[in-house]
Scaffold this motif. Structure first.
Motif, PDB file in Angstrom:
ATOM      1  N   THR A   1      46.687  50.641  29.769  1.00 19.23           N
ATOM      2  CA  THR A   1      47.569  49.516  29.476  1.00 19.23           C
ATOM      3  C   THR A   1      46.733  48.257  29.262  1.00 19.23           C
ATOM      4  O   THR A   1      45.606  48.157  29.738  1.00 19.23           O
ATOM      5  CB  THR A   1      48.552  49.269  30.641  1.00 19.23           C
ATOM      6  N   PRO A   2      47.283  47.264  28.532  1.00 14.08           N
ATOM      7  CA  PRO A   2      46.561  45.997  28.319  1.00 14.08           C
ATOM      8  C   PRO A   2      46.399  45.211  29.622  1.00 14.08           C
ATOM      9  O   PRO A   2      47.224  45.299  30.529  1.00 14.08           O
ATOM     10  CB  PRO A   2      47.452  45.238  27.327  1.00 14.08           C
ATOM     11  N   TRP A   3      45.326  44.396  29.675  1.00 13.82           N
ATOM     12  CA  TRP A   3      45.036  43.548  30.816  1.00 13.82           C
ATOM     13  C   TRP A   3      44.740  42.136  30.359  1.00 13.82           C
ATOM     14  O   TRP A   3      44.306  41.916  29.235  1.00 13.82           O
ATOM     15  CB  TRP A   3      43.807  44.060  31.572  1.00 13.82           C
ATOM     16  N   ARG A   4      44.979  41.158  31.242  1.00 14.36           N
ATOM     17  CA  ARG A   4      44.503  39.801  31.063  1.00 14.36           C
ATOM     18  C   ARG A   4      43.845  39.365  32.365  1.00 14.36           C
ATOM     19  O   ARG A   4      44.324  39.690  33.456  1.00 14.36           O
ATOM     20  CB  ARG A   4      45.633  38.836  30.677  1.00 14.36           C
ATOM     21  N   LEU A   5      42.777  38.610  32.269  1.00 16.05           N
ATOM     22  CA  LEU A   5      42.005  38.212  33.435  1.00 16.05           C
ATOM     23  C   LEU A   5      41.949  36.698  33.546  1.00 16.05           C
ATOM     24  O   LEU A   5      41.827  35.995  32.542  1.00 16.05           O
ATOM     25  CB  LEU A   5      40.569  38.751  33.338  1.00 16.05           C
ATOM     26  N   LEU A   6      42.046  36.201  34.776  1.00 15.32           N
ATOM     27  CA  LEU A   6      41.851  34.785  35.068  1.00 15.32           C
ATOM     28  C   LEU A   6      40.680  34.657  36.038  1.00 15.32           C
ATOM     29  O   LEU A   6      40.689  35.285  37.103  1.00 15.32           O
ATOM     30  CB  LEU A   6      43.113  34.177  35.693  1.00 15.32           C
ATOM     31  N   PRO A   7      39.671  33.855  35.697  1.00 12.69           N
ATOM     32  CA  PRO A   7      38.496  33.747  36.566  1.00 12.69           C
ATOM     33  C   PRO A   7      38.830  33.129  37.923  1.00 12.69           C
ATOM     34  O   PRO A   7      39.701  32.268  38.041  1.00 12.69           O
ATOM     35  CB  PRO A   7      37.551  32.830  35.769  1.00 12.69           C
ATOM     36  N   LEU A   8      38.147  33.593  38.950  1.00 11.18           N
ATOM     37  CA  LEU A   8      38.175  32.989  40.269  1.00 11.18           C
ATOM     38  C   LEU A   8      36.863  33.342  40.963  1.00 11.18           C
ATOM     39  O   LEU A   8      36.069  34.126  40.458  1.00 11.18           O
ATOM     40  CB  LEU A   8      39.385  33.458  41.095  1.00 11.18           C
ATOM     41  N   ARG A   9      36.633  32.732  42.124  1.00  7.96           N
ATOM     42  CA  ARG A   9      35.460  33.056  42.916  1.00  7.96           C
ATOM     43  C   ARG A   9      35.904  33.405  44.333  1.00  7.96           C
ATOM     44  O   ARG A   9      36.793  32.756  44.892  1.00  7.96           O
ATOM     45  CB  ARG A   9      34.471  31.886  42.966  1.00  7.96           C
TER      46      ARG A   9
END
Length: 259
Positions: free
Chosen positions: A191-199
């Motif tokens: 399935t498609p994914w979207r990512l949001l950066p974090l630390r």
């Protein structure tokens, strides 16, 4: 203070052997079992003149460091945290623990020896520093692009041969580039994914959102942390919804976030 009775938190490789088949990943093992990530609160804009303080803080919250702490007896754990993380003197530590300075120094030496045996030769903070901001950003951008494009070979090219992919609270984890590639191709990239950066834990990572069939929204599927400069040696996806709420992450994204 840490208690002797506190149950040790595990990482996936400590829980069981790596999986080879992607067909069944097991049932989620909930409760105080797994080692959990800690969202970074440090201000990256400080300590520009001297990176050493920031480097030290990162080393003190890194997943490997926290995992190693779990193996120390309670007294050694307390002494190490008080002396090296909170920077109390030996006398102050002895007073807080109702012990002697000699006992505190002895416990600290034993704790340091145990940590040296369990920690990697190069810490995550040092790996990032050696890689440099420009190359680290380039690596993370390539990872994010390959992950969102579902480009298996492109993502695998960024991984070390001994890479590990863990998914607590699922017991399943995969070790080595071959099996991680199979898991990516057969399960992750279905399935498609979207990512949001974090630390988190002083390491780069992402909030990962997976699309739900037919409704046009990406729903939070896990938090992914990447380890080791140069190449990526660990992919750790934390799937506990309670943990995601603790991070203050949105439960879903609309297609407005799609590029």
């Amino acid at each position: 203070m840490l208690s002797q009775q506190r149950r040790r938190r595990l990482t996936s490789p400590e829980y069981g052997r790596p999986f080879e088949s992607t067909a069944e990943l097991g049932e989620m093992v909930l409760g105080p079992v797994w080692l959990e990530p800690l969202l970074d609160e440090e201000q990256e804009g400080t300590d520009h003149a001297d990176p050493a303080p920031r480097l030290q803080r990162r080393e003190q919250v890194a997943l490997a460091f926290v995992a190693a702490l779990q193996h120390l007896p309670a007294t050694q754990r307390a002494v190490l945290l008080l002396r090296e993380v909170l920077e109390y003197s030996a006398a102050e530590t002895a007073a807080m623990l109702g012990s002697s300075v000699a006992s505190v120094n002895s416990a600290l030496q034993r704790a340091q020896k145990s940590l040296r045996q369990r920690l990697p030769a190069v810490s995550q903070a040092a790996e990032q520093l050696a890689l440099g901001t420009e190359d680290l950003n380039r690596l993370l951008a390539a990872f994010m692009q390959a992950r969102e494009a579902r480009h298996v070979d492109g993502l695998v090219a960024l991984l070390t041969e001994d890479v590990r992919f863990t998914m607590p609270p699922l017991p399943a984890w995969f070790g080595g580039r071959h099996f991680v590639k199979r898991f990516l191709a057969e399960r992750v990239f279905e399935t498609p994914w979207r990512l949001l950066p974090l630390r988190a834990n002083g390491q780069p990572g992402y909030a990962c959102y997976m699309v739900s069939a037919g409704d046009g929204h990406f729903r939070l599927g896990g938090i992914l942390l990447n380890l080791r400069g140069g190449l990526i040696s660990g992919l750790h996806s934390f799937l506990d919804p309670a943990l995601q709420r603790h991070f203050g992450l949105a439960a879903e994204l609309s297609f407005e976030h799609d590029r």
